[in-house]
Scaffold this active site. Structure first.
Site, mmCIF file in Angstrom:
data_model
loop_
_atom_site.group_PDB
_atom_site.id
_atom_site.type_symbol
_atom_site.label_atom_id
_atom_site.label_comp_id
_atom_site.label_asym_id
_atom_site.label_seq_id
_atom_site.Cartn_x
_atom_site.Cartn_y
_atom_site.Cartn_z
ATOM 1 N N HIS A 135 0.850 -1.189 0.000
ATOM 2 C CA HIS A 135 0.000 0.000 0.000
ATOM 3 C C HIS A 135 0.896 1.253 0.000
ATOM 4 O O HIS A 135 0.911 2.018 0.947
ATOM 5 C CB HIS A 135 -0.900 -0.022 1.239
ATOM 6 C CG HIS A 135 -2.097 0.863 1.141
ATOM 7 N ND1 HIS A 135 -2.364 1.662 0.047
ATOM 8 C CD2 HIS A 135 -3.115 1.117 2.030
ATOM 9 C CE1 HIS A 135 -3.488 2.330 0.250
ATOM 10 N NE2 HIS A 135 -3.953 2.020 1.440
ATOM 11 N N CYS A 275 -4.348 4.052 9.175
ATOM 12 C CA CYS A 275 -4.660 4.312 7.768
ATOM 13 C C CYS A 275 -6.152 4.519 7.515
ATOM 14 O O CYS A 275 -6.527 5.027 6.451
ATOM 15 C CB CYS A 275 -4.114 3.192 6.892
ATOM 16 S SG CYS A 275 -4.632 1.540 7.388
ATOM 17 N N ARG A 303 -3.257 11.861 2.162
ATOM 18 C CA ARG A 303 -3.418 10.943 1.025
ATOM 19 C C ARG A 303 -3.564 11.738 -0.266
ATOM 20 O O ARG A 303 -2.971 11.390 -1.292
ATOM 21 C CB ARG A 303 -4.658 10.054 1.207
ATOM 22 C CG ARG A 303 -4.599 9.005 2.282
ATOM 23 C CD ARG A 303 -3.512 7.974 2.076
ATOM 24 N NE ARG A 303 -3.553 7.320 0.765
ATOM 25 C CZ ARG A 303 -4.406 6.362 0.402
ATOM 26 N NH1 ARG A 303 -5.328 5.923 1.248
ATOM 27 N NH2 ARG A 303 -4.338 5.806 -0.790
#
Length: 316
Positions: A135, A275, A303
């Site tokens: 990720h 996250c 993000r």
């Protein structure tokens, strides 16, 4: 030499040098400052971006869409019912079609091999929005948050990051890779049955020999978090593992991030990262999640800024 990532796919931080990762973080910080100042960008003007989602997402989808629009690009969302990757149509055929129509492709799904095959055949940059084993866009957001929140975080070297929970999931893998690239000290607190994959662990330890970083794995969560600048948690059952949730809750209960575990760092300035989405009451308590130590919404915003940096840096 100046960093040039034009045309390069973003599949895993294994493919990037420390200099390149820090360049992306600097670019993200610059783009964030520009957005905060109200300046509208045009760095992706006229570009078309395909967003392929086998797995649903709030942050990843919104981050890519807003980042595209902010810099003048057009995002096209393609959900699991809109594409036939590996089913009705070969992945390489889909990749070659999309590569003729789009300037970049984001993929969020299950198999790492899928995003790698898209990159191999599309002819345009492909960005990994999440797979079962990695990720990388999330890690960039995490690292930007550490830079912003830690007095000594600017170059990240020597920062101590402790991850507690499922030590062999995609989030732990991605953090371990990123930390080993940048010379950080990464610790995992996990049951032995969920220790990191031995190959990934060995590869990252080899990287640490070059970067000056360190990786340690413990089955005692309090030992894992000693001296940590930040404690990181993730859900105990990832997408596709819902059937394991009851077993995981029982197994991982001792690894919950609560005030007791935060105190086990031996310092009063440790921050908490996640996250998201969080299952409060499982991997983290409401008290820690809502405390001043929690920087989870800074991460969520970042993000967008770091994803924007990846697209700006890699699109031709």
């Amino acid at each position: 030499m100046p960093v040039n990532l034009k045309g390069k796919s973003f599949l895993t931080l294994m493919d990037f040098s420390a200099e390149e990762i820090l360049y992306l973080l600097d670019l993200a910080a610059d783009l964030k400052a520009k957005k905060r100042a109200g300046a509208r960008g045009n760095l992706l003007e006229g570009k078309n971006i395909a967003l392929l989602f086998e797995k649903a997402s709030t942050r990843t989808r919104c981050a890519f869409v807003v980042a595209c629009v902010d810099e003048g690009a057009h995002p096209e969302f393609l959900g699991k019912n809109d594409i036939h990757l590996g089913g009705k149509e070969d992945v390489k055929d889909t990749a070659r079609v999309l590569g003729r129509m789009f300037d970049g492709i984001e993929f969020r799904g299950f198999k790492q091999s899928m995003v790698e095959e898209l990159a191999q055949w599309s002819g345009v940059p492909v960005w990994n929005g999440l797979t079962d084993v990695d990720h990388p866009t999330q890690v960039l957001a995490d690292f930007l948050t550490l830079q912003e929140c830690l007095p000594s975080g600017k170059n990240l070297k020597g920062v101590r990051l402790a991850y507690v929970g499922d030590g062999r999931n995609n989030m732990s893998n991605a953090l371990m890779i990123g930390c080993s690239k940048l010379g950080m000290h990464y610790t995992v607190g996990s049951p032995k049955s969920l220790f990191p994959d031995p190959k990934i662990l060995a590869d990252c330890k080899a990287l640490c020999e070059v970067s000056g970083g360190a990786i340690e794995v413990y089955d005692d969560p309090k030992e894992a978090v000693k001296g940590a600048d930040a404690i990181y948690a993730d859900v105990w059952a990832s997408m596709g593992e819902e059937a394991e949730k009851e077993k995981r809750v029982k197994l991982l209960r001792p690894y919950q991030v609560n005030t007791d575990l935060m105190s086990a760092t031996g310092r009063g300035d440790t921050i908490f990262l996640h996250c998201l989405p969080a299952e409060k009451g499982n991997e983290v308590t409401e008290e820690v999640f809502e405390s001043s130590a929690s920087k989870v919404f800074d991460e969520a915003e970042n993000r967008m800024h770091t994803i924007k940096a990846v697209m700006v840096a890699t699109i031709q």
